[in-house]
Structures are given as C-alpha cells and as structure tokens.
Write an enzyme that holds these catalytic residues in place. Structure first.
Site, PDB file in Angstrom:
ATOM      1  N   ASP A   1      -2.410  10.640   3.300  1.00  0.00           N
ATOM      2  CA  ASP A   1      -3.819  10.263   3.466  1.00  0.00           C
ATOM      3  C   ASP A   1      -4.551  11.310   4.292  1.00  0.00           C
ATOM      4  O   ASP A   1      -4.478  11.330   5.514  1.00  0.00           O
ATOM      5  CB  ASP A   1      -3.926   8.892   4.143  1.00  0.00           C
ATOM      6  CG  ASP A   1      -5.373   8.439   4.270  1.00  0.00           C
ATOM      7  OD1 ASP A   1      -6.239   9.016   3.573  1.00  0.00           O
ATOM      8  OD2 ASP A   1      -5.640   7.512   5.053  1.00  0.00           O
TER       9      ASP A   1
ATOM     10  N   LYS B   1     -10.168  13.275   7.631  1.00  0.00           N
ATOM     11  CA  LYS B   1      -9.660  12.975   8.973  1.00  0.00           C
ATOM     12  C   LYS B   1      -9.618  14.255   9.813  1.00  0.00           C
ATOM     13  O   LYS B   1      -9.455  15.352   9.272  1.00  0.00           O
ATOM     14  CB  LYS B   1      -8.232  12.416   8.899  1.00  0.00           C
ATOM     15  CG  LYS B   1      -8.061  11.074   8.253  1.00  0.00           C
ATOM     16  CD  LYS B   1      -6.582  10.696   8.237  1.00  0.00           C
ATOM     17  CE  LYS B   1      -6.330   9.377   7.530  1.00  0.00           C
ATOM     18  NZ  LYS B   1      -6.826   8.234   8.301  1.00  0.00           N
TER      19      LYS B   1
ATOM     20  N   LYS C   1       0.860  -1.189   0.000  1.00  0.00           N
ATOM     21  CA  LYS C   1       0.000   0.000   0.000  1.00  0.00           C
ATOM     22  C   LYS C   1       0.893   1.234   0.000  1.00  0.00           C
ATOM     23  O   LYS C   1       1.749   1.391   0.870  1.00  0.00           O
ATOM     24  CB  LYS C   1      -0.902   0.003   1.239  1.00  0.00           C
ATOM     25  CG  LYS C   1      -1.696   1.295   1.434  1.00  0.00           C
ATOM     26  CD  LYS C   1      -2.419   1.317   2.778  1.00  0.00           C
ATOM     27  CE  LYS C   1      -3.028   2.679   3.064  1.00  0.00           C
ATOM     28  NZ  LYS C   1      -3.671   2.742   4.404  1.00  0.00           N
TER      29      LYS C   1
ATOM     30  N   GLU D   1      -9.391   3.797   2.119  1.00  0.00           N
ATOM     31  CA  GLU D   1      -8.870   3.825   0.752  1.00  0.00           C
ATOM     32  C   GLU D   1      -7.780   2.803   0.490  1.00  0.00           C
ATOM     33  O   GLU D   1      -7.582   2.358  -0.634  1.00  0.00           O
ATOM     34  CB  GLU D   1      -8.355   5.228   0.415  1.00  0.00           C
ATOM     35  CG  GLU D   1      -6.932   5.537   0.831  1.00  0.00           C
ATOM     36  CD  GLU D   1      -6.693   5.478   2.338  1.00  0.00           C
ATOM     37  OE1 GLU D   1      -5.558   5.148   2.737  1.00  0.00           O
ATOM     38  OE2 GLU D   1      -7.627   5.747   3.128  1.00  0.00           O
TER      39      GLU D   1
ATOM     40  N   ASP E   1     -12.028   7.239   3.506  1.00  0.00           N
ATOM     41  CA  ASP E   1     -10.847   7.054   4.347  1.00  0.00           C
ATOM     42  C   ASP E   1     -10.504   5.573   4.526  1.00  0.00           C
ATOM     43  O   ASP E   1      -9.532   5.241   5.183  1.00  0.00           O
ATOM     44  CB  ASP E   1     -11.060   7.724   5.711  1.00  0.00           C
ATOM     45  CG  ASP E   1      -9.759   7.892   6.483  1.00  0.00           C
ATOM     46  OD1 ASP E   1      -8.698   7.921   5.832  1.00  0.00           O
ATOM     47  OD2 ASP E   1      -9.802   7.990   7.721  1.00  0.00           O
TER      48      ASP E   1
ATOM     49  N   ASP F   1       1.691   6.606   5.359  1.00  0.00           N
ATOM     50  CA  ASP F   1       0.713   5.638   4.856  1.00  0.00           C
ATOM     51  C   ASP F   1       1.200   4.912   3.603  1.00  0.00           C
ATOM     52  O   ASP F   1       0.467   4.119   3.028  1.00  0.00           O
ATOM     53  CB  ASP F   1      -0.620   6.338   4.584  1.00  0.00           C
ATOM     54  CG  ASP F   1      -1.813   5.448   4.872  1.00  0.00           C
ATOM     55  OD1 ASP F   1      -1.663   4.445   5.593  1.00  0.00           O
ATOM     56  OD2 ASP F   1      -2.914   5.753   4.359  1.00  0.00           O
TER      57      ASP F   1
ATOM     58  N   ARG G   1      -7.505  -0.302   1.179  1.00  0.00           N
ATOM     59  CA  ARG G   1      -8.001  -1.585   0.669  1.00  0.00           C
ATOM     60  C   ARG G   1      -8.394  -1.483  -0.803  1.00  0.00           C
ATOM     61  O   ARG G   1      -8.410  -2.492  -1.520  1.00  0.00           O
ATOM     62  CB  ARG G   1      -9.156  -2.081   1.524  1.00  0.00           C
ATOM     63  CG  ARG G   1     -10.392  -1.207   1.544  1.00  0.00           C
ATOM     64  CD  ARG G   1     -11.295  -1.489   2.730  1.00  0.00           C
ATOM     65  NE  ARG G   1     -10.674  -1.060   3.981  1.00  0.00           N
ATOM     66  CZ  ARG G   1     -11.226  -1.241   5.184  1.00  0.00           C
ATOM     67  NH1 ARG G   1     -12.399  -1.845   5.293  1.00  0.00           N
ATOM     68  NH2 ARG G   1     -10.602  -0.832   6.261  1.00  0.00           N
TER      69      ARG G   1
END
Length: 487
Positions: free
Chosen positions: A261, A268, A256, A340, A338, A279, A342
């Site tokens: 993010d 967030k 990933k 995201e 959020d 991230d 996956r």
C-alpha cells in the site's frame, strides 16, 4: 518438522537444552536444591512475562528458564486481564509464557513444565513454544536451525494424539500468516499470493476459485479493480470453500489483501510505507483460519474471500474524486485513494452477503485510527453484537487482546457524497468506527463483525509475550476459537 511429545516424567529428569518453568511469589514450578538456592540468592522477578535464565541447577537441562506469572496489583485491583499487553486470565497466558521461555534460546530441544492442568493449557503452551522459536530467514544467508524436539509435561489424562494434532494445526496456521506477511512485496503480489494458496490447500478438502481482472469486471467488483488499477500486478479475488458433510452452520470470512500500500495517488510519506507489505495480513489470516478448520475437521462450512490488490500510483490509478461501482450496486466517491482497504472489502462483503451464510467476519489492517484509539497491541471489533461479543470472548480465552467498539449511526452523515451513494472518507474523529460504518453498508442484514488489526498485526518494536517482531499472526487463534463455538 518439530517432534512433539507429552510426558509425565518428572521435569528435572528430562534431558533437554532448555527447561521452561514458572515462578510466582510461592516459588518455582520445578525445584532442586540448586534451583532453590539460586532463587534465594538471585530473587528473580516473578512479574508476569519476566524471564530469568539459570544454569542446569541439578536438572537434566543445560539451562532452566523461570518465567514469571505473578499478576500486578494494578491488574488485580482493576480486575483486568491485561498486564503489560498479556491476556492473563484465559488459557492463552500459557502460550505467552512458553514463547517467552523459548525465544532467543536457539535450543534444539525444549521441555515445558508449567503446571498445565487442562487440554487447552497444554495446547496453548505447545503453540507458544513453536511461535517463540520462529525465525524468518527466507532471504538471509543463514538458515534457521529450528526447534527439533518439544516435550510437554502434561497430565496423563490428556489425549496426546489429539493435543499434538491441534498444536501443529494452530501453530502451522499462525506461522503461515507470519511467513506470508514477512515476505517482501516484490515477491508477494496478487498473482504469487494466488499461487501460494493453490499449493497450501492442495491436500485439503478446500476448493479454490481465482478471479482475474476480467472475471472481476464481469462480476462487477469495481472496488477491487479500482484499487489495483495503478499497479503492473493486476488484482485478484480468491474464493475458498470448505464444506464438511456434517456441517450444520456455514459462515463467511473476508480478508483485506493489499500486498503493498503506497497510498496510491494520495501518496503516503515514505516512512509510512516501510511496513506496508503487511497490509495483506487480513487475507493471510482468513486463509490460515480456513486451512486450520479443514485440518481440524471442524464441522462448520466456510466460504472465504481474499480481496487482493496492490495500491500503486501508476498512470492508470484511480484518482481522488473518481466514482466507482461496488458489487452490490452502490456508488462510492473516492476522496482518498489511501482509504483503499474498505473498497476491496466492500466487494468481498457484498459477495458474502448474497449467500445464505449465517455470519460474516472480515479481518483487515484497516485504519491508523485503530492504533490511535487502542494502541499497537489491541484490535478493535465492531459489528452485530451477537457476533462481536463472542469474538471478543474468544480472544480473551486464547490470549489475543481485542476490544468491542460501537458503530454510532451519526457517523454515517460524514460519509455523505454529493455525487455518489457514499464517500470512502468521513470525519477524522473516530476514524476506526467511521470505517466500520462504511463497511456495514455492504453486508445487508447478515450478522457481521469487523476486526481492525492494524496495530497488532505487525510488531515494529521488541518481541513480547507470544508476539514476535514483525508479523505476529494476531487474530488467527481467535478466529479458529470462534469457528469452534459454531460447531
């Protein structure tokens, strides 16, 4: 570059800035009359991970650091390898101890004298010293002085050349992860990440493909495109291929790579964004593992996918309730932008599942639920038992805390959508497991494991063991160890 040598010289005779030795209830691993007198007078802690700094005490060192190695009664009674977050029963404990002895010393020359008996113990200690000396000073006014010379007291039977090669490969790989993750998000985004990859593998037998947004569209990678749609920095997918001629098995690594993010339109809170440059740790980790495998000439084929995007709330960003199409033809209702990670992983996993790979492993800073369930120092490992359990065993050996977790089938019900094949959000209970259940939809029948390293990947507290403040590189050593089990 740090000069590394192995020696059989008596430790107290080595001329060095810092001599790192062990101390347990039976006394220190190196001794002079002054050291013995200091130990008697000071009664230093012998608890695992403690450190006591002494003056020269009749040695050739300017300072002597005694690192405690005594496991607590609780750890012994519960037969656990975890004590204060350290994995203490594998060779990885020597990495923790060496890092503790070196960290903060600013030493140019360090000698390690921890009673190392095996090749792996020597390697782990060497890696720990280099990680303990690490400083990230890219944006500061002052450059790090760095460790110039590392001397390891080791048995004569240890192959010095091979040990040094392995220390360098593993330490450099972990530092690659840390350097990438510590970079600022205005400096590291999908395009600059891709440029870094090209340079990093230029001298290695690794081929690189970079898919831009047009290629991603042609390849039906709707998850990566949707996540990156709100950013001025378009997404990328990077595919690395390492194919040694003597490989009997081949595997796929997926990382990933959300370079920042914000949460997208499901924004967030501001304080939750402060570490979201990290991230992309999963992508950095599988990249570094691939580089290490090539440098060590491991006879295992690797195809590695870095799914890179910046998750921002621009005017073109995906919306909650959008439906997107993933590479394998599944439709996903996006209930939370959020969630995201996956989505980008789904495309990359689907690509890996289309190949003849023997196994797929993905690495991701995927869920806050991982930290709720396992804390900030222990990663969760899910997936096919035959892959999951070997990875956890490798983690124990190299001193990285990981825990096997289930993927209960009943959790799939919470991911049902009325308009798509699956939703990207399910029940909040067991959120780490829910994310794993989502991901398994995209690996087909391939043996697979998912590593959720959300907490251990970035340390917001004080340094501990071989874990620095900021980016940690956690899971890199486990991946390399696992790849070697397949050779």
């Amino acid at each position: 570059m740090t000069t590394i040598t192995l020696t059989q010289t008596t430790p107290v005779e080595i001329s060095t800035d810092v001599l790192v030795a062990y101390v347990d209830d039976n006394g220190p691993s190196v001794n002079t009359e002054q050291i013995q007198a200091a130990v008697t007078d000071l009664d230093p802690s012998t608890d695992a991970g403690s450190a006591t700094t002494l003056p020269s005490c009749g040695t050739g060192a300017k300072k002597v650091v005694l690192v405690g190695t005594e496991i607590s009664d609780t750890a012994r009674n519960r037969r656990t390898s975890l004590d204060d977050g350290l994995e203490l029963f594998g060779t990885g404990r020597h990495r923790h101890y060496a890092a503790i002895g070196v960290r903060g010393s600013k030493a140019r020359r360090v000698a390690l004298a921890g009673n190392y008996q095996t090749f792996d113990e020597v390697v782990q200690a060497g890696v720990g010293a280099l990680i303990g000396a690490y400083e990230f000073t890219v944006y500061g006014k002052e450059e790090a002085q760095g460790l110039e010379e590392l001397i390891i007291v080791a048995p004569e039977s240890i192959d010095e050349k091979e040990a040094i090669q392995r220390i360098r490969a593993l330490a450099d790989a972990q530092i690659t992860v840390m350097n990438l993750v510590n970079r600022a998000p205005n400096d590291l985004y999908p395009q600059t990440f891709a440029a870094f990859v090209d340079k990093a593998v230029s001298d290695l037998p690794i081929t690189v493909e970079v898919w831009d947004e047009d290629r991603l569209h042609d390849e039906r990678c709707g998850g990566i495109l949707a996540v990156g749609a709100g950013s001025t920095h378009p997404p990328r997918l990077i595919k690395l291929t390492y194919t040694p001629t003597d490989a009997q098995r081949s595997i796929s690594l997926v990382g990933k790579g959300i370079t920042f993010d914000s949460g997208g339109l499901s924004l967030k809170p501001s304080n939750s964004m402060e570490t979201m440059k990290s991230d992309m740790t999963g992508a950095a980790t599988v990249l570094a593992a691939t580089i290490a495998a090539a440098q060590l000439e491991l006879p295992v084929g690797l195809t590695t996918y870095l799914a890179l995007a910046e998750n921002m709330p621009g005017g073109s960003a995906q919306r909650p309730s959008d439906v997107i199409m993933i590479r394998n033809g599944m439709s996903v209702e996006v209930l939370n932008t959020d969630a995201e990670g996956r989505l980008v992983l789904a495309d990359a996993l689907a690509l890996a599942a289309e190949t003849n790979t023997d196994a797929i492993v993905d690495v991701a800073t995927l869920t806050g639920a991982q930290m709720v369930g396992l804390g900030a120092r222990t990663a969760g490992v899910m997936g096919t038992e035959e892959v999951r359990d070997v990875i956890v065993s490798c983690a124990n050996e190299v001193g990285e805390a990981m825990w096997p977790a289930p993927l209960p089938s009943y959790l799939r019900e919470s991911l049902k959508s009325t308009v798509a094949d699956i939703a990207n959000k399910g029940t909040r209970w067991g959120g780490m497991l829910v994310a794993g259940v989502f991901l398994q939809e995209f690996v087909g029948d391939k043996p697979w494991a998912h590593l959720d390293i959300a907490g251990p990947s970035f340390n917001e507290e004080a340094a501990w063991g071989a874990t620095n403040k900021g980016a940690t590189g956690m899971s890199l050593l486990t991946l390399v160890e696992w790849i070697e089990t397949l050779a």
